[in-house]
Design an enzyme around this catalytic site. Structure first.
Site, short mmCIF file in Angstrom:
data_model
loop_
_atom_site.label_atom_id
_atom_site.label_comp_id
_atom_site.label_asym_id
_atom_site.label_seq_id
_atom_site.Cartn_x
_atom_site.Cartn_y
_atom_site.Cartn_z
N ASP A 165 -4.78 86.33 -59.44
CA ASP A 165 -4.40 85.26 -60.18
C ASP A 165 -5.53 84.94 -61.23
O ASP A 165 -6.67 85.91 -60.98
CB ASP A 165 -4.45 83.81 -59.39
CG ASP A 165 -4.05 82.77 -60.34
OD1 ASP A 165 -3.31 82.75 -61.32
OD2 ASP A 165 -3.68 81.48 -59.59
N ASP A 222 1.95 78.76 -64.50
CA ASP A 222 1.83 77.45 -63.89
C ASP A 222 2.80 76.74 -64.75
O ASP A 222 2.65 75.72 -65.69
CB ASP A 222 0.39 76.86 -63.98
CG ASP A 222 -0.88 77.49 -63.21
OD1 ASP A 222 -0.09 78.29 -62.26
OD2 ASP A 222 -1.61 77.49 -63.25
#
Ligand code: NAG
Ligand code: NAG
Length: 954
Positions: free
Chosen positions: A553, A629
Site C-alpha cells: 500500500d 480508498d
C-alpha cells in the site's frame, strides 16, 4: 489508507450526529494551471507547428528513419526517430540532439526490444517523404514544413501526429541571469556531485564518464539564448505549492505532442481516474492527470490523478481500434478534444448532410514534465490486435494463484490472533467460503514492516498453521515507508547499504508516514530491489510461512508531509535521476521487488500474490491492483465497474474495489449489492476503515447473510471459468473483464456502456448498483444471437433492450448463446478444497444449435505449468454432439475431476443421449428435459474432464 484518515476520523467522532459529506480537499492537489509545465504547454494554441523536419537530413536504415527537427528560430535541434515494428506498430522517439545532460528514458517497462519491421522510402517530393512498412499496408507521410506525420492504412488516414502543431519540447539549458556564470558552475558542480553520489566505482568519481555530456561543457558556446532568457517565466526554475518548493536544478524540461484521430469519437484508457470508461473532452476542464497520488476521499467523475498511471489511450470506431502508448514516467497531463462533442446526433447528421461536415475527429494531446517523447502507435485494426500489440510491449497479466481468485476478507485491522481465529471460524460457522484473511498496518510492531506486534501477534506461525490446516491463506501488509529507528534491522540495513532515496542535498530523504518519521528505499535501484526481495525469505521474514502473501500500500509513494502528499520532485534516485523523472514508476518497482521476493523464497517454484495500490504500464506482470480508498456510497459501487474496465483495457485485468466501501458504513442493502457486484469482478476483497463498525457477513441479519452466501457461492462455482479467462489473459493479452464493444465492435450503442460488461466472451453482467432498485435496464447486443438468463435460463433474442425486474437476490447475468461454461457447484470452505471436485458444463446453444468453450487447469499454485503440467481443453457442441478435445497437446496435467452433469440450454427434446470415449464403449445416459425452459440435464456422464469424449444428443 489515505493520509489524515485517522486525524479526520477523530474529528468526526467529536462531531457525532453530524455527518459531513466526504470529499477530497482539492486544494491539496495541483490544477494544470498550478503545475507550471502544464500551464506552459497548454498555453501553446493549435496552429502551424513552429517545427520543421529537415528532409535533407533524413537517414533511412533497415528499420528506422532519422530526421532532424528545428524550430522556426532555427535553434532547437531535435532528433526524430521513426521505427516500424512487427505486428502493425510504429514507434516515434523525439529527443534533443545534444542535451546538457541525458534525459530520462523509461527502463524496465518494455518486456523486450520490439522486433523491427523493414521500412523504406517509396515516394518523395520537396516537402514530403513517403515511407512504407514491409508486410503491412501502412504508409507514413512525413511533411517537412510545418512538421507533421500522417499514417495511412490503404487509402484511409488513420492517425496524424503534430497536425495541430503542438509539439513543444523544452530543451535543457543553463539559467541565464546576471549571475549566469555562477549558476552555470553551480549546475556543473551539482551534476558532478549527484553522479558521484551514485557511482560505485571510485575510479569514475570526478571524472567525466565516457559518452556523458556534462553541463557546462558546451553551454558556453550556445548562442541565441537571449530569446530564452526573455521567455523565462515564474515556475521554470523553481515552483512553490502549499509551502513546498521544488528547486528544479535543471530548469524546464517538459515535452508535449498532439495526435489527431479522424473518424474516432470514442477514446478510453489512461487510468487511473474515478470516471466513466469513455473519456470525456477536457476543453473546459483540466486535462486528465497521470501522477500517482494518495488522494484522501477521492471524488467521482473528474479528471484528477489517483494512485496509479498507465499512459495508454485506446480509440475505437466500427472499423478500427488503435492505441497510443506514451512511455513516460513523469507527471503527465492528457487533453482530449473533439469536433463533435456536445453535438446531438441530429446536429451531426445535419452537418454531415449539408456537406459542411468534417468527419468526426478526436484530438489527443500529451504533456509530460521531463524525459523524452517515446510513443508507440498500435494500429490494430481489431480490439484483440491492439491488446496483443500492447502485450508484446509490456507483457501480460501474470497467472494468479488459484486461491487469489476466491474471496478475500480484510479490514483495518484484525486486532490480534484471537480476532483472526474468530473471524476465520465465523466463516465455517456460517457456511461461507473464503480463501484469505488480511492484516493491515496494525499487525506490525510499531509499523515496522516485516515484524509482528509482540503482544497482539506473538505466535504468527501458529496462526498461519491454523489457517493452513483449513487450506486458507493470509496476506500481510508491507509498505515502502521505513520507520527511521536505530533499533529496526530493516532500516539499519537499508541505511548502511545507502539504499534510501536521497534528498536534494545528498542526505537520506525523510518524510512523515504511518510510522512517524520514515525513509523511502530507492526501488529504482536494482541492487536495492534484490536486497528487498531477499527480505521475504523465510529466515529473514520471521514468522512468515508459505501461506503468507503480501500487500503493498502507500507506494505512490505517500508522504504525508510532502507536496501533494507525495515525494519532492527534486529528491534524487539511483544514478542521479530526479524523483520528477521516475515518479510514476515507483509503485511498479515496489510491487515487482515484492513479487520477486515471494518467488525467490520458494526457490522459484511458487507463483506470488502481491496486491498494489500504485501502478504503471507493465504492473500486470506482478499481481493485482485495487481502486484504493473508496467510500460506502452507491456511486462508489457504480464507479468500480468503469474503473476496472479502464484498467482491463490497458492490460491490468486483476482489478477490484473494496467491497462495502473503505470509508463510512454501508447500509446492509449496499453491502449486499456490493458483494453481488464484487463476486463478478476479478479481485474480490472486502475492506473497511479502522473506525468503521465491524461488518463481517454474519453481522447484518439472517436474510442478508443468506444473500451474501449466495453471491459467494456463485463466485466459487465459477472459479474454473475465471481461471480459464486468466490463462487466456496470460497467453493472448485478452482482458478478463471487458467492455461490450470489445466483443461487439460494430455495435455503436455499446461504445459508452459501462454499467454492464462481459466476462470473457461468454457472460454479460449487469450488477444492481442503485438503492431500492426494482429493476435494471439490460441491453443484450449481437443481432442474430441469443442470450440466456444464467439463473432462470430464460431465452432472449438479440439485440434488445428490456427492463429486468430485480429482487434482493438478483444478480443479472446472461450467458451468450454459443458458449460453454464450466462450473463447480459444491459449496466448500475454500478454493483449495475444490481441485478434485466434479464439473458441470453449461452448454448454451446459439441459433444454429452450436456452442464452444475452453477449460484451463493446472496445480493452481506453482510454475510447473511452464513445464507442461497443465490442461487446456476445448468443449464444443455441433451437429448434436458434445465433444471434448485438447487445445494444446503439450499439456500433461492429470486430475481425478469428472463431469458430473451437463446442462444444455436452448435445446429440443432428445430421444437418447449416449457417451463414448476413444477406444471405449458407448453407454446410454440418463437425462431430463424441461419443456418450459428448453433445457436438457444430463446426469453423470462419468467421464474424466481430462479425457476426450463424444456425447451424442439425438
Ligand atoms: C495488421 O493489420 C492487418 C490489416 O491492416 C491485419 O490483417 C493483421 O491481422 C494485423 N496484424 C497484427 C499482428 O495485428
Ligand atoms: C411449465 O409451465 C407451466 C405453465 O406455465 C407450469 O404449470 C408448469 O409447472 C411448468 N413446469 C415446470 C417443470 O416448470
Amino acid at each position: 489508507m489515505a493520509v489524515l484518515g485517522r486525524v479526520l476520523m477523530v474529528t468526526l467522532l467529536f462531531c457525532a450526529g453530524f455527518l459531513p459529506a466526504l470529499s477530497v480537499d482539492r486544494s491539496n492537489f495541483k490544477t494544470c494551471d498550478q503545475s507550471s509545465f502544464c500551464r506552459r504547454q497548454r498555453k501553446l494554441e493549435p496552429g502551424s507547428s513552429p517545427y520543421k523536419a529537415l528532409l535533407g537530413s533524413a537517414k533511412v536504415s533497415e528499420d528506422k528513419l532519422e530526421v532532424q527537427l528545428i524550430d522556426d528560430k532555427n535553434e532547437a535541434s531535435l532528433l526524430l526517430e521513426v521505427f516500424g515494428l512487427n505486428g502493425n506498430m510504429t514507434r516515434i522517439k523525439i529527443n534533443e540532439i545534444n542535451p546538457l545532460k541525458p534525459r530520462y528514458e523509461v527502463p524496465d517497462v518494455l518486456v523486450g526490444t520490439p522486433l523491427p519491421e523493414n521500412l523504406h522510402v517509396t515516394g518523395q517530393d520537396e516537402n514530403t517523404l513517403e515511407l512504407t512498412f514491409r508486410g503491412v499496408e501502412h504508409k507514413l507521410l512525413l511533411t517537412g514544413t510545418p512538421f507533421r506525420m500522417d499514417i495511412l492504412s490503404g487509402r484511409d488516414l488513420v492517425l496524424s501526429v503534430n497536425s495541430r502543431g503542438l509539439l513543444h519540447f523544452e530543451r535543457l539549458r543553463e539559467r541565464k541571469s546576471n549571475l549566469s556564470a555562477k549558476v552555470s558552475m553551480a549546475f556543473v558542480n551539482l551534476w558532478h556531485r549527484v553522479k558521484n553520489l551514485f557511482s560505485s566505482d571510485p575510479e569514475k568519481i570526478d571524472k567525466p564518464l565516457e559518452g556523458d555530456v556534462y553541463p557546462g561543457e558546451e553551454a558556453g558556446k550556445e548562442e541565441g539564448s537571449k530569446k530564452e532568457e526573455e521567455d523565462d517565466e515564474p515556475g521554470m526554475w523553481d515552483e512553490t505549492f502549499k509551502g513546498h518548493t521544488d528547486t528544479k536544478p535543471y530548469g524546464p524540461s517538459s515535452v508535449g505532442l498532439d495526435f489527431s484521430l479522424p473518424g474516432f469519437e470514442h477514446v478510453y484508457g489512461i487510468p487511473e481516474h474515478a470516471d466513466n470508461m469513455r473519456l470525456r473532452t477536457t476543453e473546459s476542464t483540466d486535462p486528465y492527470r497521470l501522477y500517482n497520488l494518495d488522494v484522501f476521499q477521492y471524488e467521482l467523475y473528474n479528471t484528477m490523478a489517483l494512485y496509479g498511471s498507465v499512459p495508454l489511450l485506446l480509440a475505437h470506431n466500427i472499423h478500427r481500434t488503435l492505441g497510443i502508448f506514451w512511455l513516460n514516467a513523469a507527471e503527465t497531463w492528457v487533453d482530449i478534444s473533439s469536433n463533435t462533442a456536445g453535438k446531438t446526433l441530429l446536429g451531426k447528421m445535419l452537418q454531415y448532410m449539408q456537406g459542411g461536415g468534417d468527419t468526426p475527429q478526436t484530438d489527443v494531446r500529451w504533456m509530460s514534465e521531463s524525459g523524452i517523447i517515446d510513443v508507440f502507435l498500435l494500429l490494430g485494426p481489431s480490439p484483440s490486435d491492439v491488446f496483443r500489440q500492447y502485450a508484446s510491449l509490456t507483457g501480460t497479466q501474470s497467472l494468479p494463484p488459484y486461491f487469489s481468485l476466491g474471496y478475500h476478507q480484510c479490514r483495518w485491522n484484525y486486532n490480534d490472533e484471537e480476532d483472526v481465529h474468530n473471524v476465520d471460524s465465523g466463516f465455517d460457522k456460517h457456511n461461507l467460503p473464503y480463501d484469505v484473511i488480511w492484516l493491515d498496518i496494525e499487525h506490525a510492531d510499531g509499523k515496522r514492516y516485516f515484524t509482528w506486534d509482540p503482544h497482539k501477534f506473538p505466535t504468527p506461525k501458529n496462526m498461519l498453521s491454523r489457517l493452513k490446516d483449513k487450506r486458507r491463506k493470509m496476506v500481510a501488509i508491507v509498505d515502502p515507508h521505513i520507520k527511521i529507528d536505530g533499533g529496526y534491522r530493516i532500516h539499519n540495513e537499508i541505511r548502511s547499504h545507502g539504499f534510501y532515496v536521497k534528498n536534494k542535498d545528498g542526505g537520506d530523504y525523510e518524510g512523515w508516514c504511518w510510522p512517524g518519521s520514515a525513509a523511502y528505499p530507492d526501488f529504482t535501484n536494482p541492487e536495492m530491489r534484490a536486497w528487498w526481495s531477499s527480505m521475504f525469505s523465510y529466515d529473514q521474514y520471521e514468522g512468515s510461512m508459505d501461506n503468507l502473501f503480501i500487500w503493498n500500500d502507500m507506494n505512490e509513494p505517500s508522504v504525508f508531509n510532502g507536496p501533494e502528499v507525495t515525494m519532492h520532485k527534486d529528491a534524487v534516485h539511483w544514478r542521479g535521476w530526479e524523483h520528477r523523472d521516475v515518479h510514476n514508476l515507483y509503485g511498479f518497482y515496489v510491487q515487482r521487488a515484492t513479487a520477486e521476493g515471494l518467488i525467490q523464497r520458494s526457490g522459484g517454484k511458487e507463483r506470488p500474490f502481491v496486491l498494489t495500490r500504485a501502478f504503471f504500464a507493465g504492473s500486470q506482470r506482478y499481481g493485482a491492483v485495487w481502486t484504493g480508498d473508496n467510500a460506502a456510497e452507491w456511486d462508489h459501487l457504480k464507479i468500480s465497474i468503469p474503473m476496472c474496465l479502464s484498467l482491463a483495457l490497458v492490460g491490468i485485468s486483476f482489478c477490484g474495489a473494496d467491497v462495502g466501501g473503505f470509508f463510512k458504513n454501508p447500509e446492509p442493502e449496499l453491502l449486499v449489492r456490493w458483494y453481488q457486484a464484487g463476486a463478478y469482478q476479478p479481485f474480490f476483497r472486502a475492506h473497511a476503515h479502522l473506525d468503521t463498525p465491524r461488518r463481517e457477513p454474519w453481522l447484518h441479519g439472517e436474510e442478508n447473510l443468506e444473500l451474501i452466501r449466495e453471491a459467494l457461492q456463485q463466485r466459487y462455482a465459477l472459479l474454473p471459468f475465471w481461471y480459464t479467462l486468466f490463462y487466456r489473459a496470460l497467453r493472448e493479452g485478452e482482458p478478463v473483464m471487458r467492455p461490450l464493444w470489445v466483443e461487439f465492435p460494430s455495435d455503436v450503442s455499446t461504445f459508452a456502456m459501462d454499467d454492464q460488461y462481459m466476462l470473457g466472451s461468454a457472460l454479460l453482467v449487469h450488477p444492481v448498483t442503485e438503492a431500492n432498485s426494482r429493476g435494471v435496464h439490460i441491453y443484450l447486443p449481437g443481432a442474430g444471437e441469443v442470450w440466456y438468463d444464467a439463473h432462470s435460463y430464460q431465452k432472449y433474442e438479440a439485440s434488445q433492450s428490456f427492463y429486468f425486474p430485480v429482487t434482493s437476490n438478483s444478480i443479472p447475468v446472461y450467458q451468450r448463446g454459443g458458449s460453454i461454461i464450466p462450473r463447480k457447484n459444491r459449496l466448500r470452505r475454500s478454493s483449495d478444497c475444490m481441485p478434485d471436485d466434479p464439473y458441470t458444463l453449461y452448454v448454451a446453444l446459439n441459433l444454429q444449435g452450436e456452442a464452444w468453450g475452453q477449460l484451463y487447469l493446472d496445480d493452481g499454485h506453482s510454475f510447473n505449468y511452464e513445464q507442461n503440467e497443465f490442461l487446456y481443453r476445448e468443449v464444443s457442441f455441433q451437429h448434436g454432439e458434445l465433444s471434448s478435445r485438447s487445445l494444446d497437446p503439450r499439456g500433461i496435467f492429470e486430475t481425478p475431476s469428472w463431469v458430473e452433469r451437463v446442462i444444455i440450454i436452448g435445446a429440443t427434446k432428445p430421444s437418447s443421449i449416449t457417451i463414448s470415449i476413444p477406444g471405449g464403449t458407448t453407454k446410454a445416459l440418463e437425462f431430463e428435459y424441461d419443456f418450459n425452459r428448453s433445457v436438457i440435464t444430463v446426469r453423470k456422464p462419468g467421464v474424466n474432464i481430462a479425457s476426450d469424449f463424444t456425447m451424442s444428443v439425438r
